[in-house]
Scaffold this motif. Sequence first.
Motif, PDB file in Angstrom:
ATOM      1  N   PHE A   1       0.828  -1.205   0.000  1.00  0.00           N
ATOM      2  CA  PHE A   1       0.000   0.000   0.000  1.00  0.00           C
ATOM      3  C   PHE A   1       0.871   1.267   0.000  1.00  0.00           C
ATOM      4  O   PHE A   1       0.569   2.233   0.680  1.00  0.00           O
ATOM      5  N   TRP A   2       1.945   1.244  -0.775  1.00  0.00           N
ATOM      6  CA  TRP A   2       2.915   2.340  -0.742  1.00  0.00           C
ATOM      7  C   TRP A   2       2.335   3.659  -1.254  1.00  0.00           C
ATOM      8  O   TRP A   2       2.783   4.730  -0.864  1.00  0.00           O
ATOM      9  N   LYS A   3       1.309   3.607  -2.077  1.00  0.00           N
ATOM     10  CA  LYS A   3       0.714   4.849  -2.593  1.00  0.00           C
ATOM     11  C   LYS A   3      -0.187   5.529  -1.568  1.00  0.00           C
ATOM     12  O   LYS A   3      -0.363   6.752  -1.606  1.00  0.00           O
ATOM     13  N   LYS A   4      -0.756   4.732  -0.689  1.00  0.00           N
ATOM     14  CA  LYS A   4      -1.677   5.277   0.321  1.00  0.00           C
ATOM     15  C   LYS A   4      -1.387   4.628   1.668  1.00  0.00           C
ATOM     16  O   LYS A   4      -2.139   3.777   2.145  1.00  0.00           O
ATOM     17  N   PRO A   5      -0.277   5.024   2.288  1.00  0.00           N
ATOM     18  CA  PRO A   5       0.107   4.411   3.568  1.00  0.00           C
ATOM     19  C   PRO A   5      -0.959   4.624   4.638  1.00  0.00           C
ATOM     20  O   PRO A   5      -1.641   5.650   4.651  1.00  0.00           O
ATOM     21  N   LEU A   6      -1.071   3.646   5.515  1.00  0.00           N
ATOM     22  CA  LEU A   6      -2.048   3.730   6.598  1.00  0.00           C
ATOM     23  C   LEU A   6      -1.403   4.280   7.867  1.00  0.00           C
ATOM     24  O   LEU A   6      -0.179   4.234   8.039  1.00  0.00           O
ATOM     25  N   SER A   7      -2.229   4.766   8.748  1.00  0.00           N
ATOM     26  CA  SER A   7      -1.768   5.252  10.045  1.00  0.00           C
ATOM     27  C   SER A   7      -1.621   4.076  11.005  1.00  0.00           C
ATOM     28  O   SER A   7      -1.994   2.932  10.689  1.00  0.00           O
TER      29      SER A   7
ATOM     30  N   GLU B   1       8.400   7.580  -8.700  1.00  0.00           N
ATOM     31  CA  GLU B   1       7.150   7.722  -9.445  1.00  0.00           C
ATOM     32  C   GLU B   1       6.806   9.202  -9.648  1.00  0.00           C
ATOM     33  O   GLU B   1       6.316   9.595 -10.711  1.00  0.00           O
ATOM     34  N   ILE B   2       7.074  10.021  -8.652  1.00  0.00           N
ATOM     35  CA  ILE B   2       6.823  11.456  -8.772  1.00  0.00           C
ATOM     36  C   ILE B   2       7.723  12.073  -9.845  1.00  0.00           C
ATOM     37  O   ILE B   2       7.264  12.832 -10.704  1.00  0.00           O
ATOM     38  N   ILE B   3       9.022  11.747  -9.794  1.00  0.00           N
ATOM     39  CA  ILE B   3       9.962  12.251 -10.807  1.00  0.00           C
ATOM     40  C   ILE B   3       9.508  11.859 -12.204  1.00  0.00           C
ATOM     41  O   ILE B   3       9.488  12.677 -13.134  1.00  0.00           O
ATOM     42  N   LYS B   4       9.101  10.604 -12.342  1.00  0.00           N
ATOM     43  CA  LYS B   4       8.670  10.097 -13.648  1.00  0.00           C
ATOM     44  C   LYS B   4       7.462  10.877 -14.169  1.00  0.00           C
ATOM     45  O   LYS B   4       7.427  11.288 -15.340  1.00  0.00           O
TER      46      LYS B   4
ATOM     47  N   ILE C   1      -4.108  12.914  -8.896  1.00  0.00           N
ATOM     48  CA  ILE C   1      -4.969  11.993  -9.644  1.00  0.00           C
ATOM     49  C   ILE C   1      -4.129  11.027 -10.471  1.00  0.00           C
ATOM     50  O   ILE C   1      -4.400   9.824 -10.532  1.00  0.00           O
ATOM     51  N   SER C   2      -3.084  11.551 -11.102  1.00  0.00           N
ATOM     52  CA  SER C   2      -2.233  10.736 -11.958  1.00  0.00           C
ATOM     53  C   SER C   2      -1.503   9.645 -11.170  1.00  0.00           C
ATOM     54  O   SER C   2      -1.396   8.502 -11.610  1.00  0.00           O
ATOM     55  N   LEU C   3      -1.023   9.996  -9.979  1.00  0.00           N
ATOM     56  CA  LEU C   3      -0.263   9.049  -9.158  1.00  0.00           C
ATOM     57  C   LEU C   3      -1.148   8.119  -8.339  1.00  0.00           C
ATOM     58  O   LEU C   3      -0.713   7.053  -7.922  1.00  0.00           O
ATOM     59  N   GLU C   4      -2.395   8.555  -8.062  1.00  0.00           N
ATOM     60  CA  GLU C   4      -3.307   7.834  -7.169  1.00  0.00           C
ATOM     61  C   GLU C   4      -2.718   7.727  -5.764  1.00  0.00           C
ATOM     62  O   GLU C   4      -2.863   6.724  -5.073  1.00  0.00           O
ATOM     63  N   PHE C   5      -2.036   8.787  -5.336  1.00  0.00           N
ATOM     64  CA  PHE C   5      -1.457   8.851  -3.994  1.00  0.00           C
ATOM     65  C   PHE C   5      -2.479   9.401  -3.008  1.00  0.00           C
ATOM     66  O   PHE C   5      -3.403  10.114  -3.386  1.00  0.00           O
ATOM     67  N   ASP C   6      -2.246   9.108  -1.735  1.00  0.00           N
ATOM     68  CA  ASP C   6      -2.945   9.810  -0.674  1.00  0.00           C
ATOM     69  C   ASP C   6      -2.395  11.239  -0.613  1.00  0.00           C
ATOM     70  O   ASP C   6      -1.185  11.455  -0.751  1.00  0.00           O
ATOM     71  N   LYS C   7      -3.254  12.223  -0.414  1.00  0.00           N
ATOM     72  CA  LYS C   7      -2.849  13.639  -0.451  1.00  0.00           C
ATOM     73  C   LYS C   7      -1.765  13.941   0.589  1.00  0.00           C
ATOM     74  O   LYS C   7      -0.763  14.605   0.295  1.00  0.00           O
TER      75      LYS C   7
END
Length: 624
Positions: free
Chosen positions: A385-391, A434-437, A459-465
């Motif tokens: 879950f590296w794009k949206k890490p949990l607490s 992924e951000i650099i890319k 939106i492009s990365l589908e990351f948590d804000k």
Amino acid sequence: MINKPQVVIGTAGHIDHGKTSIVKLLTGTNTDTLKEEKSRGMTIDIGFAYLNNEITIIDVPGHERFIRNMVAGISTINIALIIVSADDGLMPQTHEHIEILHLLNIKHAIVVITKADKVENNIIDLVENEIKGRIQNTNFYNAKILRTSAKNNVGIDLLKKEIINLSENVEKIVDRGFFYMPIDRVFSKTGFGTIATGTVLSGKLKSNSEIIILPEQNNATVRSFQTHGETTETIKAGDRAAINFSSVEQTKLKRGSVLAIKNQIAPTSKIIVNIKMIENNNWMIKDKQLVHIHIGTSQVIAKVITFGIKILPGQSANVLLDLNNDISPLCDQRFIVRSISPMETIAGGKVLDNNPKFSKKDLKKNIQKIETDNSKRFLQSINRFWKKPLSIEGWSKFFNVSKNQILKWVNRNKVLVIDSIIYSSESLNKSKKEIIKKVEEFHKNNKYKKSISKEELLISLEFDKKWLEFVTNEMKNEIVIYESGYGLKNNKIDLSEVDLLIANEIESSLIDSGFDLLSSLRVYDKNQKKALNILYLLKDSEKVVQIDSDLWMHMNNYNILKYLLGRYFTKHTKLSVPEFKKMISVTRKNAIPILEFCDKIKFTTRVDNYRVKGEKLNAELSSS
């Protein structure tokens, strides 16, 4: 009131080997409570008795037909009392019960040889050797073996002493941080209403608390508790408890239901599990085979999705179970697998994921890679879950464990915590790449723009804000963070001489247009795409202002607009559309988008059909 942690002991063994008689001699209670049980002389359902204030004994059926009742009874025990008759020795149900105890990871046991008065000592010696051989490869290989006779009351005091001694040293239930109790019996009592019993596997509960009945998702209020026959205000992990409900019909509860605190665990019809096949039988599991699953106090039928592999005797594999009914299991909860027909115990298992989020394709590819050790699986999940890490709290709910347990895994796996969000070096590095890319791709396709907007990148990365903000703040040597977006530090925008001429022409057109808003086509009709790109470049250079998606104003005119608004509001408290049109000499076509822009940047605030002075106008005027 009971304060010490309670210990639950469960009997196991073949029918008529004397389980119920031993329990009666130990406790004075006859656990055969049903008329049918008494008439048959055998236990059909689960019975309960108390050795003392801290020890409960659960008597389970030994008949093969009632094995599901047996599994429901021993699924929550600390110690097994394995009963073997001296005149019969190990019988089919004894072997199956021992296997079930081992598969459920029961670590403590006492073996009780009953009816010692019926045979010679040399025969008992043979039975004892047979028992030692049978349990040598189990979790309870060092279990003490005691000889008893119910008829002559021999060995009962010694057995009672051994139970108490072992209970002092037994591993207590690990509290998961929230209340969770599988129900093993439901009944109604005149003057009280509906009562449910079970062993509390986690957490605490006070009387008058609100809980949820799962998987049915019915809300309930607890009226009162009893444990060991005593009324108490609180029940806790390890307690055998009877719970009396306020206004809950008996039909809304059943064996297999779970009582829990709301928003901690959800019903599911699919779980990822690890299955370990019994070695000494001829059973194997094939893809999409139907089996019985006994988990906690519930029994369901499941289709085993192996994605094409066969699981042979002695082998283990990770599989997806597609259940015919919802259940509410815990992560890492143990269970038993039995065949559909004939009914035999063929495997044991452990829940790895009680709420799978995999696509079918990803699950097929990765299911065998899922770790069975929960600490290693925790690290796996962080990287998954590296794009949206949990607490910390999020992972606590994900694994159904306490926050303290999560912090122990954090330290063990040497992962990192920022603002309670847990991440690994691997997930951070992967996110940076992924951000650099993505930003490089944006610059390549938008050579006139200095930055990609925060929303577009998100939106492009589908990351948590929150995660995107943290990672980009860690990349200040590579990324420039603008108010509206992100750009590469080494990105350069070089305009050709032709582009510079077009830029000057666009600026002149916008200056001359005043408050008559122009589109990219109107400012330069020879090449609209190029005009739009240069407009964005001029916007980044703070030479033009974007009023709407493709409506533009020069910065000089924007400053005049700011001045006119400031002057107007020194004399008036509200501004109408007609007054605004008159103030800047435009038609409604231009007045409306300009006013909406002013609302957006808080120069004005709309109240009904008027505008009042916005909070940002004074600040802008003072900084001009």
